[in-house]
Design an enzyme around this catalytic site. Structure first.
Site, PDB file in Angstrom:
ATOM      1  N   LYS A 113       0.831  -1.218   0.000  1.00  0.00           N
ATOM      2  CA  LYS A 113       0.000   0.000   0.000  1.00  0.00           C
ATOM      3  C   LYS A 113       0.857   1.255   0.000  1.00  0.00           C
ATOM      4  O   LYS A 113       0.466   2.284  -0.547  1.00  0.00           O
ATOM      5  CB  LYS A 113      -0.949   0.021   1.189  1.00  0.00           C
ATOM      6  N   ILE A 144      -9.922  -8.869   1.559  1.00  0.00           N
ATOM      7  CA  ILE A 144     -11.247  -8.393   1.129  1.00  0.00           C
ATOM      8  C   ILE A 144     -11.130  -7.799  -0.279  1.00  0.00           C
ATOM      9  O   ILE A 144     -10.316  -6.904  -0.502  1.00  0.00           O
ATOM     10  CB  ILE A 144     -11.787  -7.310   2.098  1.00  0.00           C
ATOM     11  N   LYS A 212      -4.264   3.655   2.786  1.00  0.00           N
ATOM     12  CA  LYS A 212      -5.275   2.816   2.133  1.00  0.00           C
ATOM     13  C   LYS A 212      -6.468   3.666   1.695  1.00  0.00           C
ATOM     14  O   LYS A 212      -7.021   3.459   0.604  1.00  0.00           O
ATOM     15  CB  LYS A 212      -5.718   1.699   3.079  1.00  0.00           C
TER      16      LYS A 212
END
Ligand SMILES: NC(=O)c1ccc[n+]([C@@H]2O[C@H](COP(=O)([O-])OP(=O)(O)OC[C@H]3O[C@@H](n4cnc5c(N)ncnc54)[C@H](OP(=O)(O)O)[C@@H]3O)[C@@H](O)[C@H]2O)c1
Length: 442
Positions: A113, A144, A212
């Site tokens: 990230k 996810i 994020k």
């Protein structure tokens, strides 16, 4: 016989940059589900080599069978590697390896990230220039599938709100504090359980969640942002008193990474930030347990959806990486590019100024116990057009001459609240720091 891929090989050849938690998860999944993955990809996917710092360190499970190297050039730009999977973390040398691999015509998958959030522009420009793809599903919320959801499933819809619990470590700590543990002991347990890093700074100060959020804002709203462009407060200032007040008022405290589309006078802006919030107990985000992640999305046609699950861990994160690898392998084998290099940060709406972001607030003050104090405070709030939703007087905390007051407000701009707080701190009857938190409202 299987058809050859664009590089003349019958398999898609993968080089891992890093064989730690996530790298080992990727190796395990490819080993356990190899046949199924080959059927779905239409071509076998084989890990050829992995770059590590320490070749002597014993690797467990399927990672133990991977050929190790300490020379990046064995993978980056190597003619026997089709897809470079960056799982080392940090900015450099990871960023250079990624851009060099793209320049050499290799496809890239990354779970990092930090490089996507801070250097997305550079990476996506390199991909476009060299007509290659970059996949980064695992960079936000681990296992996810939120990147694919925003990019593909919600491509038809306009997102108006995206609110996430994007850091499992802080979610674990805050939940433990709500059950009575101190911040310090909750952090120590999170470290023992392997949720928190030895240096947990980027988790607890909100920076990891902010990175994020910056990536998700690019995908959901088309706005080009980095984490230093919006407000960010972590969990280090949360207190046991706040936890008790929240429970008494019907809320749970959660660290939320939040972005909302707001249209004022025909001008569209995005109100964004990472802050601890009081979340009403009926809201799905208030119940996200342990170290889980969740993203709550509101969009015009679909309405509200919730994506929840493990935001970290070798296998969950590895599953997102392997899903990217399958997509990459299909394209490599077909000699085509995917649609995945759609730049997530095209020029879009601007971020609202932090002072203009609006929400209800929770305040806890310790004040001198004498007549007129509450009136002085409410007058001061009214001067900034701040109206109160609830006021309660708490038991004195030891000193008989002092009393605790807990208030919640109706939605108010951050600017007005900051001005009111400044004036409040100048009042002689207000003792110590006023504790303030945002309250989640849709
Ligand atoms: N862990 C998670 O649950 C999770 C979740 C989502 C995203 N991510 C992201 O995934 C990436 C990898 O995380 P991780 O937890 O797997 O990290 P990790 O366990 O620390 O593994 C890092 C790997 O990279 C290698 N490495 C690091 N720097 C290197 C260098 N300069 N030269 C050569 N090799 C180097 C290490 O080699 P040695 O083995 O020899 O030390 C190790 O194999 C990070 O970007 C992280 O943010 C992780």
């Amino acid at each position: 016989m299987k058809s050859q891929n664009a590089n003349g090989s019958k398999v898609v050849r993968v080089g891992l940059l890093g064989l730690g938690n996530v790298g080992a998860g990727v190796a395990e999944i490819l080993s356990t589900h190899g046949e199924m993955i080959e059927a779905r990809a239409g071509v076998p996917i084989r890990i050829v080599k992995a770059l590590v710092r320490n070749k002597r360190r014993k690797r467990q499970g399927a990672a133990g069978d991977v050929t190790l190297t300490t020379k990046a050039s064995d993978i980056v730009g190597a003619s026997d590697i089709d897809v470079v999977v960056e799982l080392m973390g940090g900015i450099e040398p990871a960023l250079s390896y990624v851009t060099d691999a793209l320049a050499a015509g290799q496809t890239v998958v990354t779970a990092n990230k930090a490089i996507v959030a801070a250097h997305g522009k550079t990476i996506f420009q390199a991909a476009r220039k060299n007509k290659r793809d970059v996949h980064f599903e695992a960079a936000v919320a681990g296992g996810i599938p939120i990147i694919r959801t925003l990019r593909e499933a919600l491509a038809s819809d306009r997102v108006t709100e995206l609110t996430g619990i994007l850091n499992g470590t802080t979610n674990y700590i805050v939940e433990a504090m709500a059950s009575g543990q101190s911040y310090e002991s909750a952090l120590a347990v999170a470290q023992e359980l392997g949720y928190a890093e030895a240096d947990p700074t980027l988790d607890v100060n909100g920076a990891d969640a902010a990175d994020k959020l910056a990536i998700l804002i690019g995908l959901a709203f088309g706005a080009s942002v980095t984490r230093n462009k919006f407000g960010c407060v972590g969990i280090t200032e949360l207190t046991g008193e706040m936890m008790m007040d929240a429970a008494e008022l019907g809320f749970a405290i959660k660290l939320l990474a939040r972005a909302r589309r707001v249209v004022t006078g025909g001008v569209e802006t995005i109100q964004a930030g990472v802050f601890p919030y009081l979340v009403p107990l009926g809201h799905a985000l208030s119940a996200v347990p342990d170290a889980q992640n969740a993203i709550y999305v509101r969009s015009d046609s679909l309405g509200t959806t919730l994506y929840q699950g493990p935001g970290a861990g070798g296998l969950p994160t590895g599953s997102a990486v392997v899903a990217d690898l399958i997509e990459a392998a299909r394209n490599v084998a077909a000699g085509t590019r995917g649609r995945s290099t759609v730049q997530p940060t095209r020029a879009g709406p601007k971020l609202a100024k932090s002072g203009d972001t609006v929400c209800p607030w929770y305040l806890r003050l310790t004040v001198a116990e004498k007549p007129g104090v509450l009136a002085a405070i409410t007058t001061l709030l009214a001067d900034e057009s701040i109206s109160l939703a609830t006021v309660s007087q708490m038991e004195p905390s030891g000193d008989d001459n002092e009393v605790g007051i807990v208030m919640t407000t109706h939605p108010t701009s951050t600017g007005a609240m900051e001005r009111a707080l400044k004036k409040m701190h100048r009042l002689k009857v207000v003792r110590g720091e006023v504790q303030v938190l945002r309250v989640y409202a849709e």
